[in-house]
Design a protein around this motif. Structure first.
Motif, mmCIF file in Angstrom:
data_model
loop_
_atom_site.group_PDB
_atom_site.id
_atom_site.type_symbol
_atom_site.label_atom_id
_atom_site.label_comp_id
_atom_site.label_asym_id
_atom_site.label_seq_id
_atom_site.Cartn_x
_atom_site.Cartn_y
_atom_site.Cartn_z
ATOM 1 N N ASN A 38 0.813 -1.217 0.000
ATOM 2 C CA ASN A 38 0.000 0.000 0.000
ATOM 3 C C ASN A 38 0.852 1.276 0.000
ATOM 4 N N ARG A 148 -13.833 -5.870 15.554
ATOM 5 C CA ARG A 148 -12.874 -4.856 16.010
ATOM 6 C C ARG A 148 -13.616 -3.542 16.189
ATOM 7 N N TYR A 160 -7.691 7.002 13.799
ATOM 8 C CA TYR A 160 -7.344 5.819 13.018
ATOM 9 C C TYR A 160 -8.507 4.827 13.005
ATOM 10 N N ASP A 211 -7.366 -1.915 17.744
ATOM 11 C CA ASP A 211 -6.076 -1.621 17.099
ATOM 12 C C ASP A 211 -5.580 -0.244 17.540
ATOM 13 N N HIS A 213 -2.631 0.951 16.497
ATOM 14 C CA HIS A 213 -1.882 1.426 15.332
ATOM 15 C C HIS A 213 -0.563 2.101 15.710
ATOM 16 N N GLU A 237 -4.105 -4.671 19.576
ATOM 17 C CA GLU A 237 -3.187 -4.809 18.432
ATOM 18 C C GLU A 237 -2.252 -3.609 18.308
ATOM 19 N N GLU A 263 1.558 -6.766 11.489
ATOM 20 C CA GLU A 263 1.089 -6.624 10.102
ATOM 21 C C GLU A 263 2.155 -5.988 9.206
ATOM 22 N N ARG A 284 0.641 -11.215 13.519
ATOM 23 C CA ARG A 284 -0.200 -10.668 12.447
ATOM 24 C C ARG A 284 0.449 -10.719 11.062
ATOM 25 N N HIS A 313 -3.048 -10.316 9.013
ATOM 26 C CA HIS A 313 -3.526 -9.054 8.450
ATOM 27 C C HIS A 313 -4.442 -9.361 7.262
ATOM 28 N N ALA A 315 -6.514 -6.499 5.606
ATOM 29 C CA ALA A 315 -7.160 -5.235 5.249
ATOM 30 C C ALA A 315 -7.459 -5.218 3.750
ATOM 31 N N ASP A 317 -6.298 -3.468 1.456
ATOM 32 C CA ASP A 317 -5.163 -3.281 0.544
ATOM 33 C C ASP A 317 -4.454 -4.603 0.261
ATOM 34 N N GLU A 340 -8.260 -11.527 9.962
ATOM 35 C CA GLU A 340 -8.931 -10.238 9.716
ATOM 36 C C GLU A 340 -9.668 -10.300 8.375
ATOM 37 N N LEU A 390 -0.828 6.507 2.188
ATOM 38 C CA LEU A 390 -1.356 6.417 3.544
ATOM 39 C C LEU A 390 -1.113 7.753 4.233
ATOM 40 N N TRP A 403 1.917 6.587 12.421
ATOM 41 C CA TRP A 403 0.534 6.491 11.943
ATOM 42 C C TRP A 403 0.051 5.078 12.096
HETATM 43 O O1 LIG Z 1 -5.911 -3.928 9.169
HETATM 44 C C1 LIG Z 1 -5.352 -3.270 10.023
HETATM 45 O O2 LIG Z 1 -5.298 -3.577 11.208
HETATM 46 C C2 LIG Z 1 -4.681 -2.046 9.606
HETATM 47 O O3 LIG Z 1 -4.065 -1.409 10.436
HETATM 48 C C3 LIG Z 1 -4.819 -1.665 8.193
HETATM 49 C C4 LIG Z 1 -3.702 -0.759 7.737
HETATM 50 O O4 LIG Z 1 -4.014 0.549 8.077
HETATM 51 C C5 LIG Z 1 -3.527 -0.869 6.243
HETATM 52 O O5 LIG Z 1 -3.478 -2.221 5.879
HETATM 53 C C6 LIG Z 1 -2.268 -0.164 5.801
HETATM 54 O O6 LIG Z 1 -2.010 -0.433 4.471
#
Ligand SMILES: O=C(O)C(=O)C[C@H](O)[C@H](O)CO
Length: 403
Positions: A38, A148, A160, A211, A213, A237, A263, A284, A313, A315, A317, A340, A390, A403
């Motif tokens: 991503n 989640r 986030y 999460d 993050h 997470e 992740e 993850r 992971h 997501a 993306d 996920e 991102l 982030w």
């Molecule tokens: O799926 C998650 O827990 C994420 O944190 C997603 C991320 O922000 C995303 O995959 C970044 O590319």
């Protein structure tokens, strides 16, 4: 032996960018591998096209392990997300080919099913607690066993995991990165309220996840874990960045809330200490960013020795090719924990028709030979690549933050 005759990279953007590797054998069998990183998609596309594909032509497509070692050791420059996503794409495509030649779904090649399906968690997010919980209830009504929860934080313009879309969350946008603001103290006051109310509204039969993050220091994460203990989370997470794996000791010393991380990991070395010291409960790392099915199995085998379970992971993306690979892996691996599942949009699903399915909170990869995912190249060709980043994150005084 099936020889690799050709390979090429297909970049498409059905609402978001995806990079897919297609490998073809001289016997006319092809396999797909996800190579999406991503915000840095074209770096992997170039790595594959300019440096990997020329070395694949003529090789025996059945020699998955040898080709993995060849690409990992042979590059001299080991690890890193670009390299490992490229290696992952080759590896995944070769498992797809092997399954198609054998006439078996990939999970059968990995040892067969260890469970009926993979428990998945959905994403409930809202601008405030009540909106988040309304959305969580919708997931529960659809049969999800795990959700989640992410909610907007009072006093912060953007948080986030919170998006305007009901079921689709897409953080990558803009021709330069968006900038968001963060306040640890506001967040730490708010997060326990989300879960206190979450248990009141949703009850205790659903698993709740959260999460962070990578936004807290280890001691702040320890405090949050402690504050969340009464609500019995499935996991907390990415509580803190994990480059310093020993930092998780501090969190562990202060809380029994289960921890998940990884992740952004791309090899077993990112997780070795975390696993061996039992500093986490869920790993993850996933197929596309951690070197493919072959390397993820290695990570999971190490984790299994220490009672650490998988929580890949998933997501949006990560393309449907990754989702399918994760489900074949998850169905077979002994120490599966959870998967996920952020749903792809109908546009993405149309470009990548697939055999995997959701039923009563579990997902199954299906019985199609290989991974069970197709790529509609004609449709993919109608969606041109669109650069997207991102966001980045700053503290309220302007300091750059994670982030
Ligand atoms: O799926 C998650 O827990 C994420 O944190 C997603 C991320 O922000 C995303 O995959 C970044 O590319």
């Amino acid at each position: 032996m099936p020889k690799i005759r050709a390979a090429r990279v297909i970049v498409t953007c059905p609402g978001r960018n995806f990079v897919t590797l297609k490998i073809e054998t001289d016997e006319g069998v092809y396999g797909l591998g996800d190579a999406t990183l991503n915000g840095r998609e074209l770096a992997v596309a170039s790595y594959l096209t300019d440096h990997v594909i020329p070395c694949l032509i003529g090789r025996d497509a059945h020699q998955i392990e040898d080709i993995w070692q060849y690409l990992y050791k042979g590059a001299y420059w080991r690890r890193g997300p670009v390299t490992m996503s490229a290696v992952a794409a080759v590896d995944t495509a070769l498992w797809d080919i092997k399954g198609k030649i054998a006439g078996l779904p990939v999970y059968q090649l990995l040892g067969g099913a260890s469970r009926e399906g993979c428990m998945v968690y959905g994403h409930a997010n809202g601008t405030d607690i009540e909106e988040t919980l309304d959305r969580a209830q919708e997931y529960v009504d659809q049969g999800y066993k795990a959700v989640r929860l992410q909610s907007g934080v009072p006093g912060l313009a953007a948080t986030y995991g919170v998006s305007g879309e009901r079921f689709y969350y897409e953080p990558a946008k803009g021709s330069v990165p968006d900038e968001t603001l963060w306040s640890t103290s506001k967040y730490l006051r708010h997060a326990p309220k989300l879960f206190e109310r979450g248990r009141e509204v949703l009850g205790w039969d659903v698993h709740l996840l959260h999460d962070v993050h990578h936004r807290l220091t280890p001691i702040e994460a320890g405090r949050l874990g402690k504050d969340l203990e009464p609500y019995r989370l499935f996991w907390l997470e990415d509580a803190t960045p994990a480059e310093n794996q020993a930092g998780f000791r501090l969190i562990r010393q202060h809380t029994t809330t289960p921890l998940a991380v990884g992740e952004v990991f791309n090899s077993v070395w990112d997780a070795k200490q975390l696993i061996e010291e039992q500093l986490i409960d869920y790993i993850r790392a996933t197929v596309v960013h951690a070197g493919g099915i072959t390397h993820l199995r290695r990570i999971a085998s190490l984790a299994d020795l220490y009672q650490v379970r998988t929580g890949c992971h998933g997501a949006t993306d990560l393309s449907p090719v990754s989702m399918a690979a994760a489900l074949h892996f998850g169905l077979s691996v002994p120490n599966f924990g959870i998967q996920e599942y952020m749903r792809h949009t109908p546009e993405t699903d149309a470009v990548f028709p697939h055999a995997y399915r959701f039923e009563r909170g579990l997902m199954h990869p299906g019985e199609a030979p290989g991974l069970g995912v197709e790529l509609d190249e004609a449709l993919a060709g109608t969606y041109a690549y669109k650069r997207a980043f991102l966001p980045v994150n700053r503290l309220e005084d302007g300091t750059m933050w994670s982030w």
